[in-house]
Each structure stands twice: as structure tokens, then as C-alpha cells.
Design a protein around this motif. Structure first.
Motif, PDB file in Angstrom:
ATOM      1  N   HIS A  27       2.011  -3.420  -0.995  1.00 45.55           N
ATOM      2  CA  HIS A  27       2.080  -2.442   0.097  1.00 45.55           C
ATOM      3  C   HIS A  27       2.288  -3.114   1.447  1.00 45.55           C
ATOM      4  N   SER A  85       5.760  -3.340   1.986  1.00 42.28           N
ATOM      5  CA  SER A  85       6.411  -2.017   1.990  1.00 42.28           C
ATOM      6  C   SER A  85       7.073  -1.699   0.656  1.00 42.28           C
ATOM      7  N   ASN A 132       6.265   0.163  -2.998  1.00 38.89           N
ATOM      8  CA  ASN A 132       5.396   0.986  -3.826  1.00 38.89           C
ATOM      9  C   ASN A 132       5.616   0.609  -5.282  1.00 38.89           C
ATOM     10  N   PRO A 186       2.439   4.990  -0.984  1.00 35.37           N
ATOM     11  CA  PRO A 186       1.263   4.137  -1.217  1.00 35.37           C
ATOM     12  C   PRO A 186       0.059   4.938  -1.698  1.00 35.37           C
ATOM     13  N   ASP A 214       0.162   5.625  -5.393  1.00 36.31           N
ATOM     14  CA  ASP A 214      -0.250   4.419  -6.114  1.00 36.31           C
ATOM     15  C   ASP A 214      -1.775   4.320  -6.186  1.00 36.31           C
ATOM     16  N   ASP A 250      -6.975   2.593   1.236  1.00 38.52           N
ATOM     17  CA  ASP A 250      -5.870   1.700   0.895  1.00 38.52           C
ATOM     18  C   ASP A 250      -6.413   0.591  -0.002  1.00 38.52           C
TER      19      ASP A 250
END
Length: 291
Positions: A112, A115, A117, A186, A189, A253
């Protein structure tokens, strides 16, 4: 020398060229024009060639000559978490499950930051070699999951696939549209990671004994697998519930997940690495156990 191994999001071939390679044949999505697909594929390959991480499979080559789109990576020896959990029914102690999850979260945090996924984070794409996690099939162009079977709209997917889909994806599934393109972020995921963590803890999929339409209804309406009666720590439950938050912005995150996992029992501090079907026919759904 090339031999076909299995079919999933595309055809996976085992190739021999100065050693063993895995070659994924990429099928262009019908929703995109050839130029659009080629630009998307090139952009993704440009990012993927810079990926270097101990828990991510290394991409080693690419073919961008239409119609033979393909990407090569190192061949991984070992078992997938899917095989360990759902086929062999291996016992995975809590401290080992925590370490596996921490390695996955570390690799996903790295992706991530680049950038990228994963878009297909599930136990069938997570290999274990000598207790070291290696993620595969990350960052590839997403494929349509909607097809026509016997002139009827349907969705074809591997076993357990629905359990990884965030509510924002579930609510957009449309078997009547053959060109449905799933939009991954993201946050989707992170939702998928919550399911992987659940599998590591319970050795089964969420709602494992429920029909697919029940899973679609529950996930699409923010109704999670109940955890109140299971005997796991509050920290373990919190990770699942946070990853499965209905609102994508409420999900943590992967950097936050790494910190949460370090609080779990038996987890040593992470060392930062330097920069690896189901069918739906109208109102009827039948589950096929494909590995």
C-alpha cells in the motif's frame, strides 16, 4: 518447457527457464478496450517491477504482446494457507497464527505504501515456506467475475470467495451484467485480511455452513459473523471487527494492524524489511467447492 497447473483468475503455468517460474496468463477484461487494458496492464507492471520484499513473491518478467498477456514470477515451493487450513486441517497454534498474520500485514503495508492493492488477498494466494509467509498474485489487473452459464447469469468464484468481499463490493455484484468489474481499494484489502485472520483462528470460513445468498445478505447489510461466544482474546476479536467495519473509512490500515498484532501473546517485535465456484443463477445460488 511449460505445463499448465490450474485455472483461477487466469491460467497459471509452470515454466522452466534457468529454474522454475510461475507464469500467469492474463485475460483482458471485456469491459475495457484493448488500448485501455494495455495501458492499465503496463502501468501496473511498471509499479510491480519495483517491488522487493521478503514476504512478496518476486515478479521476474512480462509479456505485453496482444493477445498473449502474461506475467512471470518465482515458483513458490510449500503449501498455501488454504491447503493447511481447509484441506489438511493443520493445527496452527495461536502464536504461529499471530506471526503469520503479522507477516501478511507487514507485506500488505509495504504494498500500500507503493500504491499497489493486492485485489486478491485470500489464503489460496498466501504460501508458507519454513514458517515464512509469501504473498502471490498481488497487484494484477482485476478480472470480471460475472459470466453466462447455460444462458443464465451467474457468478463463478473459488470456494470461500464471498467471505473476502467488502460490503461495498458485495452490494455491486450483478450476475445479470457480464462485464461487472470489481473495484478494489486499500480498504477492501483490509476487509479481506480480516477474513484471513478469522481463518487462521478458527480454521474455517465465516458463515461456513450457510448458503451463499445468506452470506451476500449478511455482508451487504453489515451483519458480521458473531464473535461473542467464541473463546479468543479481546485484541483478536477487535482486529476482526475493525477489519470488517461496514464503512471503509472505519477500517484500520495495515500499519495499524501491525501494531495491534504486536500486542498479541507470543508475538515478537516486527523487524521492518528492506525495500511476494460459486454459481449464481438468478435467485438461486449453488456452492461448488473448488480449491
Amino acid at each position: 518447457m511449460i505445463e499448465e497447473v490450474r485455472r483461477s483468475s487466469g491460467t497459471l503455468m509452470k515454466a522452466h527457464w534457468h529454474g522454475e517460474l510461475a507464469v500467469r496468463i492474463i485475460k483482458p477484461d471485456p469491459k475495457l478496450s484493448e488500448v485501455e487494458f494495455l495501458n492499465l496492464f503496463r502501468n501496473q507492471v511498471f509499479r510491480l517491477r519495483k517491488v522487493r520484499h521478503e514476504h512478496l513473491n518476486l515478479y521476474t518478467g512480462v509479456c505485453i504482446e496482444s493477445p498473449n498477456f502474461a506475467i512471470a514470477s518465482t515458483w513458490i515451493r510449500g503449501s498455501t494457507l488454504f491447503e493447511m487450513i481447509h484441506i489438511r486441517n493443520d493445527v496452527i497454534p495461536l502464536n504461529l497464527a499471530v506471526n503469520y498474520a503479522a507477516q501478511i500485514a507487514q507485506a500488505m503495508s509495504y504494498l500500500h505504501e507503493k500504491s499497489i492493492n493486492h485485489m486478491s488477498l485470500r489464503t489460496s494466494n498466501i504460501f508458507v515456506q519454513n514458517n515464512r509467509i509469501i504473498l502471490t498474485d498481488y497487484g494484477l489487473v482485476p478480472l470480471s467475475k460475472c459470466y453466462r452459464c447455460n444462458d443464465q447469469p451467474c457468478i463463478i468464484a473459488p470456494r470461500g470467495w464471498l467471505s473476502y468481499l467488502a460490503p461495498e463490493i458485495i452490494r455491486k455484484l450483478d450476475p445479470r451484467n457480464e462485464q461487472t468489474l470489481l473495484q478494489h481499494t486499500p480498504q477492501t484489502d483490509v476487509y479481506a485480511f480480516g477474513t484471513v485472520w478469522y481463518e487462521l483462528l478458527f480454521r474455517e470460513f465465516p458463515f461456513a455452513k450457510q448458503p451463499p445468498e445468506y452470506i451476500i445478505w449478511r455482508a451487504g447489510n453489515s451483519l458480521k459473523q458473531p464473535l461473542s461466544s467464541v473463546h479468543i482474546s479481546k485484541n483478536a476479536k477487535d482486529i476482526i471487527n475493525q477489519c470488517w467495519s461496514f464503512a471503509s473509512d472505519d477500517r484500520p490500515d495495515f500499519a495499524m494492524l501491525c501494531k495491534s498484532l504486536t500486542k498479541m501473546p507470543g508475538k515478537r517485535a516486527l523487524v521492518r524489511s528492506p525495500s511476494t465456484p460459486l454459481q449464481y443463477h438468478g435467485n438461486q445460488i449453488s456452492n461448488h467447492n473448488f480449491s
